[in-house]
Design a protein around this motif. Structure first.
Motif, PDB file in Angstrom:
ATOM      1  N   ARG A 127       3.509  -7.493   1.144  1.00  0.00           N
ATOM      2  CA  ARG A 127       3.365  -6.420   0.580  1.00  0.00           C
ATOM      3  C   ARG A 127       3.778  -5.080   1.375  1.00  0.00           C
ATOM      4  NH1 ARG A 127      -1.522  -4.826  -3.646  1.00  0.00           N
ATOM      5  NH2 ARG A 127      -0.712  -2.722  -4.258  1.00  0.00           N
ATOM      6  N   ASN A 128       3.259  -4.832   2.578  1.00  0.00           N
ATOM      7  CA  ASN A 128       3.551  -3.840   3.321  1.00  0.00           C
ATOM      8  C   ASN A 128       4.489  -4.154   4.443  1.00  0.00           C
ATOM      9  OD1 ASN A 128       1.085  -2.001   2.789  1.00  0.00           O
ATOM     10  ND2 ASN A 128       0.309  -3.894   2.599  1.00  0.00           N
ATOM     11  N   GLU A 167      -7.380  -8.321  -2.885  1.00  0.00           N
ATOM     12  CA  GLU A 167      -6.201  -7.960  -2.324  1.00  0.00           C
ATOM     13  C   GLU A 167      -6.111  -6.415  -2.128  1.00  0.00           C
ATOM     14  OE1 GLU A 167      -1.438  -7.899  -3.990  1.00  0.00           O
ATOM     15  OE2 GLU A 167      -3.138  -9.391  -4.891  1.00  0.00           O
ATOM     16  N   PHE A 168      -6.900  -5.927  -3.290  1.00  0.00           N
ATOM     17  CA  PHE A 168      -6.756  -4.262  -3.361  1.00  0.00           C
ATOM     18  C   PHE A 168      -7.601  -3.992  -2.074  1.00  0.00           C
ATOM     19  CE2 PHE A 168      -9.187  -0.269  -4.220  1.00  0.00           C
ATOM     20  CZ  PHE A 168      -8.026   0.429  -4.333  1.00  0.00           C
ATOM     21  N   LYS A 194       0.100 -12.299   1.506  1.00  0.00           N
ATOM     22  CA  LYS A 194       0.439 -11.664   0.587  1.00  0.00           C
ATOM     23  C   LYS A 194       0.485 -10.227   0.683  1.00  0.00           C
ATOM     24  CE  LYS A 194      -0.099 -11.362  -4.525  1.00  0.00           C
ATOM     25  NZ  LYS A 194      -0.932 -11.796  -5.725  1.00  0.00           N
ATOM     26  N   VAL A 195      -0.537  -9.707   1.234  1.00  0.00           N
ATOM     27  CA  VAL A 195      -0.801  -8.242   1.592  1.00  0.00           C
ATOM     28  C   VAL A 195       0.292  -7.924   2.662  1.00  0.00           C
ATOM     29  CG1 VAL A 195      -2.373  -6.615   2.216  1.00  0.00           C
ATOM     30  CG2 VAL A 195      -3.021  -8.448   0.679  1.00  0.00           C
ATOM     31  N   LYS A 224       6.931   3.464  -3.730  1.00  0.00           N
ATOM     32  CA  LYS A 224       5.858   2.575  -3.433  1.00  0.00           C
ATOM     33  C   LYS A 224       4.571   3.364  -3.132  1.00  0.00           C
ATOM     34  CE  LYS A 224       4.813  -0.544   0.339  1.00  0.00           C
ATOM     35  NZ  LYS A 224       3.658  -0.147   0.857  1.00  0.00           N
ATOM     36  N   GLY A 226      -3.350  -1.143   4.801  1.00  0.00           N
ATOM     37  CA  GLY A 226      -2.708   0.538   4.865  1.00  0.00           C
ATOM     38  C   GLY A 226      -3.189   1.527   5.801  1.00  0.00           C
ATOM     39  N   GLU A 264       0.942   2.741  -5.140  1.00  0.00           N
ATOM     40  CA  GLU A 264      -0.283   2.612  -4.416  1.00  0.00           C
ATOM     41  C   GLU A 264      -1.337   3.541  -4.831  1.00  0.00           C
ATOM     42  OE1 GLU A 264       0.621   2.760  -0.324  1.00  0.00           O
ATOM     43  OE2 GLU A 264       1.315   0.503  -0.284  1.00  0.00           O
ATOM     44  N   ASN A 311      -5.481  -4.692   1.022  1.00  0.00           N
ATOM     45  CA  ASN A 311      -4.207  -3.603   1.123  1.00  0.00           C
ATOM     46  C   ASN A 311      -4.712  -2.314   1.713  1.00  0.00           C
ATOM     47  OD1 ASN A 311      -1.076  -3.302   0.519  1.00  0.00           O
ATOM     48  ND2 ASN A 311      -2.202  -1.988  -0.849  1.00  0.00           N
ATOM     49  N   GLN A 312      -5.854  -1.957   1.210  1.00  0.00           N
ATOM     50  CA  GLN A 312      -6.223  -0.503   1.597  1.00  0.00           C
ATOM     51  C   GLN A 312      -6.678  -0.593   2.916  1.00  0.00           C
ATOM     52  OE1 GLN A 312      -6.870   2.623  -0.279  1.00  0.00           O
ATOM     53  NE2 GLN A 312      -5.656   1.505  -1.587  1.00  0.00           N
TER      54      GLN A 312
END
Length: 337
Positions: A197-198, A226-227, A193-194, A158, A234, A162, A230-231
């Motif tokens: 994902r995490n 989304e990117f 969604k994000v 994963k 994260g 990323e 997600n960053q």
């Protein structure tokens, strides 16, 4: 160009003429020619000379002032030879030809480097596409051989995915306008969604997620958003406390924008580092402590947000947590810059 600069540039020429006149005038006085005649010759000699220099000065001043004005108003200074008028003077024509040749050579060099950049970017995108095949095969093998070891491998896979995604978006970050689709994006769907994902990271670290009134629809590119999100999430996971960690996500609708905020109770950012977090490659004290920071994530988020017409702000206090906000203008389209 000032008159003083022009006269200074013609000093040798003027001194030469004065010395010659002094010699000629001295000879004339020695041979018995009266001083009135010498004065007349002085006027005949220097009046046309001074008039010529005066006219030349004004012609050159107009040319160089126009050149300076055009240069100051040009965003891309190297385009000067393409917009300037061809001068009439010999010196001006020589300068004009030199600038044209320099401009032509510069364009060739820029084209060469641009072709190299495009070639490298295409190679990176192709490599990313190819690397997904063995990663997918590895995931399939893990699914068919579930145990503690393969689950750990899956977590590492994963992380690899990323990093690969980060490379892909970085390679495309200068050409966002060629790879975006503006449409309605419900923020709550994007956030969920994000988070999904995490989800493994949230569970493994015991981090709770609180969605406080996440609502609103924005117009942007869902994939790029989304990117970015997600960053940011994260980062919150990476720098949060191991236990009792909390991430709060909420939106605020203002008159001209919607603000999506991601807040955590992590280790925070020191005051001396907070103004540099969007710099490329900057990791700060947290990066050295955690040892997993590349200094690319926030830089890339800021770059993509700017190109998508979004605002991105960050506030933090060491030991208390960090708050990052994405600001969406309330327009039908977030125009690309």
């Amino acid at each position: 160009m000032t008159l003083k600069e022009y006269v200074k540039d013609r000093t040798v020429f003027l001194l030469t003429n004065f010395i010659l006149f002094i010699i000629v005038g001295g000879i004339m006085l020695l041979v018995g020619i009266n001083s009135q005649t010498v004065l007349l010759i002085f006027c005949i000699w220097f009046c046309p000379l001074i008039l010529y220099m005066w006219i030349e000065y004004f012609k050159q001043k107009v040319f160089y002032d126009e050149l300076t004005s055009i240069t100051e108003n040009l965003d891309q200074k190297y385009l000067l030879p393409e917009v300037m008028k061809e001068p009439e003077t010999v010196e001006g024509k020589a300068l004009y030809e030199v600038l044209r040749q320099a401009n032509k050579d510069m364009h060739e060099h820029v084209k060469s480097y641009r072709d190299r950049e495009n070639e490298y970017r295409e190679y990176i995108e192709t490599w990313i596409h190819e690397i997904k095949t063995p990663i997918a095969s590895t995931r399939l093998i893990i699914e068919n051989n579930q145990n503690d070891v393969t689950r750990n491998i899956q977590e590492e896979i994963k992380k690899i995915e990323e990093y690969i995604e980060q490379v892909l978006y970085y390679s495309r970050s200068n050409n966002v306008s060629k790879d975006y689709l503006i449409k309605e994006v419900p923020l709550v769907d994007l956030v969920r969604k994000v988070i999904k994902r995490n989800s493994r990271d949230f569970i493994s670290k015991g981090i709770s997620v609180n969605l406080e009134k996440v609502e609103g629809t924005v117009f942007s590119d869902a994939k790029w958003l989304e990117f970015i999100l997600n960053q940011l999430i994260g980062n919150a996971i990476k720098y949060i406390r191991e236990r009792n960690g909390k991430v709060i996500i909420h939106t605020v609708r203002n008159e001209h924008n919607i603000v999506l905020t991601i807040q955590d109770n992590g280790i925070g950012i020191t005051e001396k580092d907070i103004h540099r977090v969007f710099e490329k490659g900057f990791t700060g004290e947290n990066g050295r402590q955690v040892g997993k920071s590349t200094g690319i994530g926030l830089y890339l988020c800021k770059k993509l947000a700017d190109q998508l017409g979004l605002g991105l702000t960050i506030t933090s206090k060491a030991g208390e947590g960090t708050k990052v906000s994405i600001i969406f203008p309330l327009t039908n389209v977030n125009f690309m810059q």
